[in-house]
Design an enzyme around this catalytic site. Structure first.
Site, mmCIF file in Angstrom:
data_model
loop_
_atom_site.group_PDB
_atom_site.id
_atom_site.type_symbol
_atom_site.label_atom_id
_atom_site.label_comp_id
_atom_site.label_asym_id
_atom_site.label_seq_id
_atom_site.Cartn_x
_atom_site.Cartn_y
_atom_site.Cartn_z
ATOM 1 N N LEU A 228 0.844 -1.188 0.000
ATOM 2 C CA LEU A 228 0.000 0.000 0.000
ATOM 3 C C LEU A 228 0.882 1.241 0.000
ATOM 4 C CD1 LEU A 228 -2.668 -0.974 2.709
ATOM 5 C CD2 LEU A 228 -2.843 -1.228 0.222
ATOM 6 N N GLU A 229 0.748 2.040 -1.030
ATOM 7 C CA GLU A 229 1.415 3.341 -1.094
ATOM 8 C C GLU A 229 0.336 4.396 -0.933
ATOM 9 O OE1 GLU A 229 4.426 3.564 -0.807
ATOM 10 O OE2 GLU A 229 5.162 1.603 -1.431
#
Length: 485
Positions: A228-229
């Site tokens: 997850l960015e």
């Protein structure tokens, strides 16, 4: 016997099920492509960006309504081409098995090592703000690791998605790389929530923390590993020793880049108390020099009416609660019809205002003041870990204080944003701002299984430790205790 692998759920659109099935079948036939094939895939990614440069620039401009051509070339196409070439140069070293040390009981003839193995079919969910960079940077890592990929483009990147769908088959078969537009699910249906329900071998998502939670929940159903960015409120700290004009130049560069629509942008500014008016004067001068004509094409539009309206509401909320709005280009009004929002500083902000509660994602910069480094530290640590931290100081002890006493995804010292574009530095958040890394070697590892291997020799040292435990076994055991005393 055919091994069981979960298929794509029946309720998903055929385009998802069929593409996923084709990529999984292709991976099963070739589970570990060699160095030359991986380099060839990276070269094709490079060629796709190079050969269609102008068409990509135009498609992104259409999606934005107005997007700086120079910024698209610099931050997306050049970065993508550089990253592909860098991966090609280093790939042989990345793929090389790594020797690991043995425990004393395994000396002297056994061997231990790790090697990176492809995961399989990966999914990549792309945001709208840097649609080429955020598609191709993880793609480069995934292909370097030997995977196949399905890429879901943003609903705000329709023109670019259709272009990539048109040109990609000239470089890759669909069972290697497939681009999906958000409306491929059918009229009135978004593909995003459905895409993340596929049983990928890894899913890479860039977007908001709120959407990231939903993505992670979908991945949990299939035990799909996820990167997850996300984003958050990334601060810039200007120390008393740093020249204020230089800080204004560097902070405004990133704050006005892409009209502030960057997940690692400076979301709020911490200035020494009493320096606000001097910073305002520098900021106005710099903005006027860089954007003499706000409508001339060098300044990017807000992506859509919803985001433009949200930013206007954030401003109105701040004003209603007593904030002071300082236009950086007082003689230029922008253009509401084209969603050109002029840059503004926001002073006298309070915690109750929306501008300090959620990521801004626009050309608005709230300013807070401080009296001590401890006050800065405590303010930052009382909030979610930011995706980036920017420290402006020539004092090495002060730099080290902020580095040691705070936690963020990444850091630039005496600059902003630069660390995110370095291909050999990992990029990733922490906690609320994300999990996992990509770029360079860390990106290669993200899309690989680092497989540990122990290779026993013909003769085993551990055979000396078999029962019945006589004097020889105890002498050897005591010797190992002595070594670890």
């Amino acid at each position: 016997m055919t091994p069981f692998l979960p298929p794509a759920p029946d309720h998903l659109p055929a385009v998802l099920r069929d593409t996923f099935a084709a990529q999984r079948a292709a991976f099963q036939k070739q589970r570990n492509p060699g160095l030359q094939e991986r380099r060839a895939d990276l070269r094709q990614l490079h060629h796709l960006l190079r050969d269609h440069r102008e068409a990509i620039v135009q498609a992104i401009a259409q999606d934005y309504g107005s997007r700086s051509r120079f910024e698209t070339l610099l931050t997306e196409l050049l970065q993508g081409q550089e990253a592909a070439l860098a991966a090609m140069r280093h790939l042989k070293r990345w793929m090389r098995p790594q020797k690991r040390r043995l425990d004393p009981t395994q000396y002297p003839l056994a061997r231990a090592f790790t090697f990176a193995q492809p995961l399989g079919v990966v999914g990549i969910v792309v945001p709208w703000n840097f649609p080429i960079a955020m598609a191709f940077q993880p793609l480069i890592c995934a292909f370097a690791a030997g995977n196949r990929a399905m890429v879901k483009m943003s609903e705000n990147s329709g023109h670019l998605a259709r272009l990539l769908q048109k040109i990609s088959p000239d470089y890759f078969p669909a069972d290697k790389l497939a681009f999906l537009a958000d409306d491929d699910a059918g009229p009135g249906q978004s593909l995003g929530p459905l895409f993340t329900q596929l049983p990928f071998d890894h899913l890479f998502f860039t977007g908001s923390p709120q959407t990231g939670k939903a993505v992670m929940a979908n991945c949990a159903a299939n035990l799909t590993p996820v990167t997850l960015e996300l984003g958050g409120k990334s601060p810039a700290i200007v120390a008393p020793d740093f020249p204020l004009d230089k800080a204004a130049e560097r902070i405004l560069w990133v704050k006005l880049l892409n009209a502030g629509q960057i997940c690692t942008n400076v979301d709020y500014l911490l200035l020494p108390e009493g320096s606000e008016e001097a910073f305002i004067a520098h900021a106005r001068r710099i903005a006027a020099e860089r954007f003499p004509d706000l409508l001339g094409g060098d300044y990017t539009a807000i992506i859509d009416q919803r985001q433009y309206g949200r930013l206007q509401a954030v401003l109105q909320d701040a004003v209603a609660q007593g904030a002071r709005i300082v236009p950086l280009l007082p003689g230029q009004a922008g253009d509401a019809a084209r969603r050109i929002l002029p840059p503004m500083l926001v002073l006298n902000v309070t915690e109750q205002m929306q501008i300090l509660q959620r990521e801004i994602f626009g050309p608005l910069l709230p300013i807070l003041t401080y009296r001590s480094k401890e006050e800065v530290r405590d303010y930052i640590n009382a909030r979610h870990h930011p995706l980036a931290l920017y420290i402006y100081s020539h004092d090495r002890a002060l730099q080290d204080f902020y580095l040691a006493q705070t936690l963020s995804g990444g850091v630039s010292i005496n600059d902003s944003l630069i660390h995110t574009g370095l291909h050999d530095l990992p990029f990733g958040g922490v906690g609320h701002s994300g999990m996992g890394h990509y770029h360079g070697y860390e990106g290669f590892l993200t899309f690989s299984k680092l497989r540990p291997v122990f290779r026993q020799s013909r003769w085993r040292t551990v055979d000396l430790l078999m029962p019945p435990y006589g004097q020889r076994a105890y002498r050897l055991l005591n010797f190992m205790f002595w070594r670890n005393r």
